[in-house]
Design an enzyme around this catalytic site. Structure first.
Site, mmCIF file in Angstrom:
data_model
loop_
_atom_site.group_PDB
_atom_site.id
_atom_site.type_symbol
_atom_site.label_atom_id
_atom_site.label_comp_id
_atom_site.label_asym_id
_atom_site.label_seq_id
_atom_site.Cartn_x
_atom_site.Cartn_y
_atom_site.Cartn_z
ATOM 1 N N LYS A 1 0.819 -1.211 0.000
ATOM 2 C CA LYS A 1 0.000 0.000 0.000
ATOM 3 C C LYS A 1 0.866 1.280 0.000
ATOM 4 C CE LYS A 1 -4.111 -1.972 2.293
ATOM 5 N NZ LYS A 1 -4.908 -1.962 3.568
ATOM 6 N N TYR B 1 -12.516 -2.696 -3.124
ATOM 7 C CA TYR B 1 -13.045 -2.599 -1.759
ATOM 8 C C TYR B 1 -14.576 -2.570 -1.731
ATOM 9 C CZ TYR B 1 -8.410 -1.833 0.355
ATOM 10 O OH TYR B 1 -7.122 -1.976 0.814
ATOM 11 N N ASN C 1 -1.967 0.448 7.331
ATOM 12 C CA ASN C 1 -1.594 -0.934 7.669
ATOM 13 C C ASN C 1 -0.771 -1.648 6.595
ATOM 14 O OD1 ASN C 1 -3.652 -1.502 5.928
ATOM 15 N ND2 ASN C 1 -4.893 -2.667 7.389
ATOM 16 N N HIS D 1 -2.206 -5.182 1.726
ATOM 17 C CA HIS D 1 -3.474 -5.896 1.543
ATOM 18 C C HIS D 1 -3.152 -7.346 1.208
ATOM 19 C CE1 HIS D 1 -7.415 -7.106 0.061
ATOM 20 N NE2 HIS D 1 -6.749 -7.699 -0.919
ATOM 21 N N GLU E 1 -9.990 -10.719 -6.851
ATOM 22 C CA GLU E 1 -9.143 -9.535 -6.754
ATOM 23 C C GLU E 1 -7.998 -9.550 -7.773
ATOM 24 O OE1 GLU E 1 -9.929 -9.033 -1.942
ATOM 25 O OE2 GLU E 1 -7.933 -9.589 -2.668
HETATM 26 P P1 DAT Z 1 -7.900 -6.558 5.912
HETATM 27 O O1 DAT Z 1 -7.129 -5.526 5.115
HETATM 28 O O2 DAT Z 1 -7.123 -7.036 7.102
HETATM 29 O O3 DAT Z 1 -8.423 -7.689 5.066
HETATM 30 P P2 DAT Z 1 -10.631 -5.562 5.967
HETATM 31 O O4 DAT Z 1 -10.840 -6.281 4.684
HETATM 32 O O5 DAT Z 1 -11.603 -5.817 7.067
HETATM 33 O O6 DAT Z 1 -9.157 -5.808 6.541
HETATM 34 O O7 DAT Z 1 -10.635 -3.992 5.695
HETATM 35 C C1 DAT Z 1 -9.996 -3.468 4.539
HETATM 36 C C2 DAT Z 1 -9.223 -2.251 4.958
HETATM 37 O O8 DAT Z 1 -10.115 -1.260 5.457
HETATM 38 C C3 DAT Z 1 -8.240 -2.475 6.101
HETATM 39 O O9 DAT Z 1 -7.003 -2.959 5.625
HETATM 40 C C4 DAT Z 1 -8.138 -1.126 6.715
HETATM 41 C C5 DAT Z 1 -9.522 -0.557 6.531
HETATM 42 N N1 DAT Z 1 -10.339 -0.754 7.732
HETATM 43 C C6 DAT Z 1 -10.941 -1.898 8.125
HETATM 44 N N2 DAT Z 1 -11.605 -1.745 9.264
HETATM 45 C C7 DAT Z 1 -11.426 -0.451 9.613
HETATM 46 C C8 DAT Z 1 -11.855 0.346 10.704
HETATM 47 N N3 DAT Z 1 -12.607 -0.150 11.678
HETATM 48 N N4 DAT Z 1 -11.464 1.649 10.736
HETATM 49 C C9 DAT Z 1 -10.698 2.167 9.771
HETATM 50 N N5 DAT Z 1 -10.254 1.467 8.702
HETATM 51 C C10 DAT Z 1 -10.614 0.180 8.625
HETATM 52 MG MG MG Z 2 -9.854 -7.680 3.574
#
Ligand code: DAT
Ligand code: MG
Length: 153
Positions: free
Chosen positions: A11, A51, A114, A117, A128
């Site tokens: 990212k 997303y 973070n 991805h 994806e």
């Molecule tokens: P991951 O990237 O671990 O698969 P995810 O698919 O639940 O996590 O979410 C996609 C991204 O969205 C994640 O990398 C960061 C952001 N995100 C997720 N939950 C969030 C939250 N509660 N607050 C802010 N950003 C969030």
């Molecule tokens: Mg995810």
């Protein structure tokens, strides 16, 4: 599942911080096979499709801003149970909770920064990777040391 394929994105924060090599090296070191790689910018349309499951959530706009803010590296890794192996190496979504030794646990502090991805299931991986790569851009190959990585290559 054998021979799963997973999409990994380095990212914008990891790119800006010069951590792309460190992120990819950890996955390469595990024995996962790199079959696709590109440096690119994610536009709004690709970000929204990638997303899509998060559309409507309070963090969606910030997430799209973040992923479109700077170039990324898109990679596809293949391997036995690749999805869970990569997710374990990446660590949980919020770096502040991620275990030491994981990418997010070693390099990050906040959920909105973070670093990486990784697809959450083999089905997500296929969906994806098709957003980021054409079939022709994925390279079928095998390593000469495959039997030292897998008991049944
Ligand atoms: P991951 O990237 O671990 O698969 P995810 O698919 O639940 O996590 O979410 C996609 C991204 O969205 C994640 O990398 C960061 C952001 N995100 C997720 N939950 C969030 C939250 N509660 N607050 C802010 N950003 C969030
Ligand atoms: Mg995810």
């Amino acid at each position: 599942m054998a021979n799963e394929r997973s999409l990994v994105l380095v990212k914008p924060d990891a790119m800006q911080r010069g951590l792309a090599g460190a992120v990819l090296q950890r996955l390469e070191n595990r024995g996962l096979l790199l079959i696709g790689l590109k440096l690119m910018r994610v536009d709004q349309d690709l970000a929204s499709r990638h997303y899509a499951e998060h559309e409507g959530k309070p963090f969606f706009a910030a997430l799209v801003d973040y992923i479109t803010s700077s170039p990324i590296i898109a990679a596809v890794f293949e391997g036995d149970s690749a999805t869970s192996a990569i997710r374990n190496s990446v660590g949980v979504t919020n770096p502040s909770q991620a275990a030491a030794g994981t990418i997010r646990g070693d390099f990050g502090l906040e959920v909105g920064r973070n670093l990486v991805h990784a697809s959450d299931s083999p089905e997500s991986g296929e969906r994806e990777l098709a957003l980021f790569f054409t079939q022709e851009e994925l390279v079928q190959w095998s390593r000469d040391n495959e039997r030292w990585i897998s008991e049944n290559p």
